[in-house]
Design an enzyme around this catalytic site. Structure first.
Site, PDB file in Angstrom:
ATOM      1  N   TYR A 120       0.851  -1.186   0.000  1.00 57.92           N
ATOM      2  CA  TYR A 120       0.000   0.000   0.000  1.00 57.92           C
ATOM      3  C   TYR A 120       0.889   1.238   0.000  1.00 57.92           C
ATOM      4  CZ  TYR A 120      -3.819  -3.082   1.487  1.00 57.92           C
ATOM      5  OH  TYR A 120      -4.747  -4.076   1.578  1.00 57.92           O
ATOM      6  N   HIS A 145      -6.591   1.231  -2.016  1.00 56.06           N
ATOM      7  CA  HIS A 145      -6.370  -0.202  -2.142  1.00 56.06           C
ATOM      8  C   HIS A 145      -4.894  -0.461  -2.434  1.00 56.06           C
ATOM      9  CE1 HIS A 145     -10.595  -1.353  -2.013  1.00 56.06           C
ATOM     10  NE2 HIS A 145     -10.863  -0.337  -2.820  1.00 56.06           N
ATOM     11  N   LYS A 201      -4.603  -4.806  -9.246  1.00 55.26           N
ATOM     12  CA  LYS A 201      -3.302  -4.932  -8.592  1.00 55.26           C
ATOM     13  C   LYS A 201      -2.299  -5.485  -9.585  1.00 55.26           C
ATOM     14  CE  LYS A 201      -5.079  -5.594  -3.928  1.00 55.26           C
ATOM     15  NZ  LYS A 201      -6.345  -4.977  -4.295  1.00 55.26           N
TER      16      LYS A 201
END
EC number: 4.6.1.16
Length: 403
Positions: free
Chosen positions: A302, A310, A357
């Protein structure tokens, strides 16, 4: 002991996005448990002697937290609620044992007793959102069934009905709002004021939740920041750095604790060393490192913390032996040592791509025992012999990568 409640996240107080963001910036302003305070040293300015050498008179505020080592779960338990709140709000260390991440069990119990819709924590917000989504699907299915019955009855009479003529409004996700039951006016039931007074008189429950730190987090706080003391569960005394360093390595051996006194069994391919090298590497670069088992990876990175954004990167730790002979004598069951299958790699990459991600393969080179002596493992100085390489994987999505 003062009661510290977590940061409220519920929609009870209709705050704008900027107000909530400013509140989070205030509460989670410190990236690490250590704070550099200059309140008592305001007379130090750039014109003093210290200022000429680039030094200041800032005072380091150390919280000096305490945790109990638990060999069965391979973790460190922080039972003091004040210390748990400090470690979570200053760097997002650990996880609540009865919560999703932030220790919010006590706040949930208080909100449940007071039947409060304000200052809800993250678990309560998620539960309400799921209940509303389920109710929306039921209302939509009920409206569709009513419209279908009316259309079928009209079709038997030889005419066709439109949706407007049926008088049934099929809710949509953009316009649907949850319906709340009206307050009861029965004289047999107590009023809201009486209920509130009754619940205020109730005792606050004991906080049975504790913050659980991984071995990597605990050693980073102890060795790098010197803001954590680890207590031995048997002697109830603070463990020295040498004792903790040896214990964290020997605990991964299958015959632990019979090898607790044999330091010669330590190896460079110890799982604790491999994972700590990765954790220390990214923490030193300013990333917030969290466990990534939810997304089938080892770590999540993070930029500021889970409260703000996120995770941007998902890490898979891949040990690589400098000497292949060391792999043949390894007593540990290391993950990701063998080459990946394309099925597994594609699955993990797809899972993390769908949640926005970026997958990163972090290769940790384990130094050869023939080159590095086993005596180096007696102190954390052996970490300098490890090296890290990174490979970023991106899933090709034609709809997103046309340009």
């Amino acid at each position: 002991m003062p009661l510290i409640t977590p940061q409220p996240r519920g929609p009870g107080k209709k705050k704008g996005g900027s107000s909530r963001r400013n509140e989070n910036n205030r509460i989670y302003a410190n990236p690490l448990p250590l704070i550099f305070s200059a309140e008592e040293n305001r007379f130090w300015t750039s014109h003093t002697v210290l200022g000429l050498f680039g030094l200041s008179g800032s005072r380091v505020v150390n919280p000096h937290c305490e945790g109990i080592f638990d060999p069965y779960t391979r973790s460190v338990w922080v039972t003091d609620s004040v210390h748990s709140t400090i470690l979570w709000r200053r760097g997002f260390f650990g996880k609540g044992t009865l919560s999703r991440s932030e220790p919010t069990w006590l706040a949930r119990q208080i909100n449940a007793r007071q039947n409060a819709e304000k200052n809800m924590v993250s678990e309560q917000v998620t539960a309400n959102r799921r209940a509303e989504r389920k109710q929306f699907k039921l209302d939509r299915a009920r409206a569709i069934a009513q419209a279908a019955e009316a259309a079928e009855a009209a079709f038997k009479e030889g005419r066709v009905l439109t949706v407007e003529e049926t008088g049934v409004v099929i809710p949509s996700a953009a316009t649907w709002k949850p319906s709340r039951p009206p307050p009861s006016s029965s004289p047999d039931q107590p009023t809201s004021a009486a209920v509130e007074d009754q619940k205020v008189d109730e005792d606050i429950p004991d906080n049975v939740e504790h913050l659980q730190l991984t071995l990597q987090e605990a050693f980073f706080l102890l060795w790098t920041l010197d803001c954590l003391s680890v207590i031995d569960p048997d002697t109830h005394a603070a463990m020295s750095l040498e004792e903790i360093w040896q214990t964290l390595q020997l605990i991964h051996f299958p015959l632990y604790p019979s090898l607790a006194s044999d330091v010669t069994n330590t190896r460079f391919d110890n799982p604790f060393l491999i994972n700590y090298v990765v954790y220390h590497h990214y923490r030193s670069l300013g990333w917030i490192v969290r466990n990534g088992i939810k997304f089938c990876v080892d770590y999540l990175l993070y930029k500021r913390g889970p409260v703000f954004h996120h995770a941007e990167f998902a890490l898979v730790v891949c040990p690589v032996y400098e000497d292949e002979e060391d792999r043949q004598t390894c007593p540990f069951d290391l993950q990701n040592v063998d080459p990946f299958s394309w099925t597994w790699l594609s699955t993990v990459n797809r899972v993390n791509s769908q949640v926005q991600k970026t997958l990163v393969l972090t290769y940790v080179t384990i130094p050869a025992r023939s080159r590095c002596q086993a005596a180096l493992l007696a102190s954390p100085a052996c970490l300098q012999y490890f090296s890290i390489r990174e490979i970023v994987l991106r899933r090709f999505i034609p709809a997103r990568m046309r340009d």
